[in-house]
Design a protein around this motif. Sequence first.
Motif, short mmCIF file in Angstrom:
data_model
loop_
_atom_site.label_atom_id
_atom_site.label_comp_id
_atom_site.label_asym_id
_atom_site.label_seq_id
_atom_site.Cartn_x
_atom_site.Cartn_y
_atom_site.Cartn_z
N SER A 37 0.82 -1.20 0.00
CA SER A 37 0.00 0.00 0.00
C SER A 37 0.86 1.26 0.00
N ARG A 38 1.98 1.22 0.73
CA ARG A 38 2.85 2.39 0.77
C ARG A 38 3.50 2.66 -0.58
N ARG A 39 3.89 1.60 -1.24
CA ARG A 39 4.51 1.79 -2.57
C ARG A 39 3.53 2.49 -3.52
N ALA A 40 2.26 2.19 -3.38
CA ALA A 40 1.25 2.82 -4.23
C ALA A 40 1.18 4.33 -3.98
N VAL A 41 1.26 4.74 -2.72
CA VAL A 41 1.23 6.16 -2.39
C VAL A 41 2.45 6.87 -2.98
N GLU A 42 3.58 6.25 -2.85
CA GLU A 42 4.81 6.87 -3.36
C GLU A 42 4.75 7.04 -4.88
N ARG A 43 4.13 6.11 -5.57
CA ARG A 43 3.98 6.27 -7.03
C ARG A 43 3.04 7.44 -7.34
N ILE A 44 1.98 7.57 -6.57
CA ILE A 44 1.03 8.67 -6.80
C ILE A 44 1.73 10.02 -6.65
N VAL A 45 2.55 10.15 -5.61
CA VAL A 45 3.28 11.41 -5.39
C VAL A 45 4.28 11.65 -6.50
N LYS A 46 5.00 10.62 -6.87
CA LYS A 46 6.03 10.76 -7.91
C LYS A 46 5.42 11.16 -9.24
N GLU A 47 4.28 10.56 -9.56
CA GLU A 47 3.63 10.84 -10.85
C GLU A 47 2.71 12.05 -10.79
N GLU A 48 2.61 12.67 -9.61
CA GLU A 48 1.81 13.89 -9.41
C GLU A 48 0.36 13.70 -9.84
N LYS A 49 -0.19 12.55 -9.50
CA LYS A 49 -1.60 12.31 -9.76
C LYS A 49 -2.46 13.10 -8.78
N VAL A 50 -3.66 13.43 -9.18
CA VAL A 50 -4.57 14.17 -8.31
C VAL A 50 -5.37 13.17 -7.47
N VAL A 51 -4.98 13.04 -6.21
CA VAL A 51 -5.64 12.11 -5.29
C VAL A 51 -5.89 12.83 -3.98
N TYR A 52 -7.11 12.80 -3.52
CA TYR A 52 -7.50 13.51 -2.30
C TYR A 52 -6.59 13.17 -1.13
N GLY A 53 -6.13 14.21 -0.44
CA GLY A 53 -5.37 14.03 0.79
C GLY A 53 -3.93 13.64 0.59
N ILE A 54 -3.58 13.28 -0.65
CA ILE A 54 -2.19 12.94 -0.95
C ILE A 54 -1.55 14.09 -1.72
N THR A 55 -2.26 14.53 -2.75
CA THR A 55 -1.76 15.67 -3.55
C THR A 55 -2.78 16.80 -3.58
#
Length: 511
Positions: A37-55
């Motif tokens: 699950s953590r690896r998924a969050v790190e990919r979202i941040v790296k790829e600058e996806k728009v996800v609530y509460g993360i970016t």
Amino acid sequence: MITLTGNSLTLREMNRILNGNEKVNASEASWERVERSRRAVERIVKEEKVVYGITTGFGKFSDVLINKDDVEDLQLNLIHSHACGVGDPFPEQVSRAMLVLRANALLKGFSGVRKVVIERLLQFVNAGIHPVVPQQGSLGASGDLAPLSHLVLPLLGEGEVFYKGERVESVKAMSKEGIFPITLTAKEGLALINGTQAMTAMGVLSYLEAEKIAYESEMIASLTMEGLNGIIDAFDEDVHLVRGYPEQVAVAKRMREFLNGSKLTTSQGEVRVQDAYSLRCIPQVHGATWQTLNYVKEKLEIEMNAATDNPLIFEGGKKVISGGNFHGQPIALAMDFMGIAVAELANISERRIERLVNPHLNDLPPFLSAEPGLQSGAMIMQYCAASLVSENKTLAHPASVDSIPSSANQEDHVSMGTIGARHAYQIVSNTRKVLAIEAICAMQAVELRGKEKMAPKTRGVLEAGRKVVPFIDKDRVFSKDIEKAAEWLKDNFPVESLKFNEEDETIKGGI
């Protein structure tokens, strides 16, 4: 050692953690889920996806995009700004439960936090470092934001904790235990505070104490039955089988066992044809409370193992969904229901107290006084019980029927579940004091009748009780007796006396 898996925590195990100070760890399978699950969050941040509460920001700020270089500041700001709790702190046991429940939820692997975050929660539990968390300030959706923010502050080296009987700065306790503060990264602040762990923790402690006093209320009622020469026929099994409620049948069975061998109870027609409802209907009333407690137990054990933050991460990050699992409505309703059910144990107990002290309703000395008139005896104890029962009636007003919109109407329906849980706990505490008063009066009555005529089980309880509250041979400051008796019920009541059949599941509970 209790092993948390994210899926299998029980109230029995929570009882061991809270009342036996048992330590906790996590299963290997749960750690693997956390890592994925953590690896998924790190990919979202790296790829600058728009996800609530993360970016993005939070609540009404969900449309504000956050630069990936600012994600740590975003999480820290969240904790600081949301730590708005006020009032007295939750009991230390509740803080401990919150740590356990938050860790268990994160171990499900849908929240995207690093392993170190959960490890800190577990380290706090095992070291007995319990954050100071103010009780007031939660709406119960989006979860318990304010209380859980105060729970998180000590993980960052901020705030206060309870540690070895003292209230100290968190860094002092952490230093003594060799635990270092952490820095929150993407998603972690939100994952830690967006959940129902404050209301659930308060609910767990309330339930465990409610379950215990529900058993105790039956034994105390048995003493009262003997003190008033109650009619045992009303507990005949056939009467309760034809009604059909298993809990009612179980209460009647326990009452028969508690009173087995008593020469103080009577048969119908021997002294009177019928008893008043507060005696005759003990199985029906207490049984209905047990039905409620069974419902509450089911809901708590589901919530204890639930993923309640937002957003949730599925399929290794391929699916990230903003939902509403943080909404506390299931627990809010359960807490309101439990408060009402436990209040009824006090309500009917107070009526039994009245029958024990009122000379128009029995053949005992008025108000169980040693010298009626010169001494008032238990007269004002009944007043105290009536006051507590009346207070319970106001506390039992359902918190869940209220909702005030928040976050600029983005969060336009909330549960108020934490208020309901707090009120339920207060009702449990009040009810214990009412039962303590009944126990004092019932012990007095049976001794006046002749303790040698008591059933073996009730006689055993009387002997234990007399080590706490002596026979009333003259007026004294009864407040002290009530508090001692309530403490006895809370911590030292001879619970073995409540067990007559180890195979009966209704007896096992949290005892």
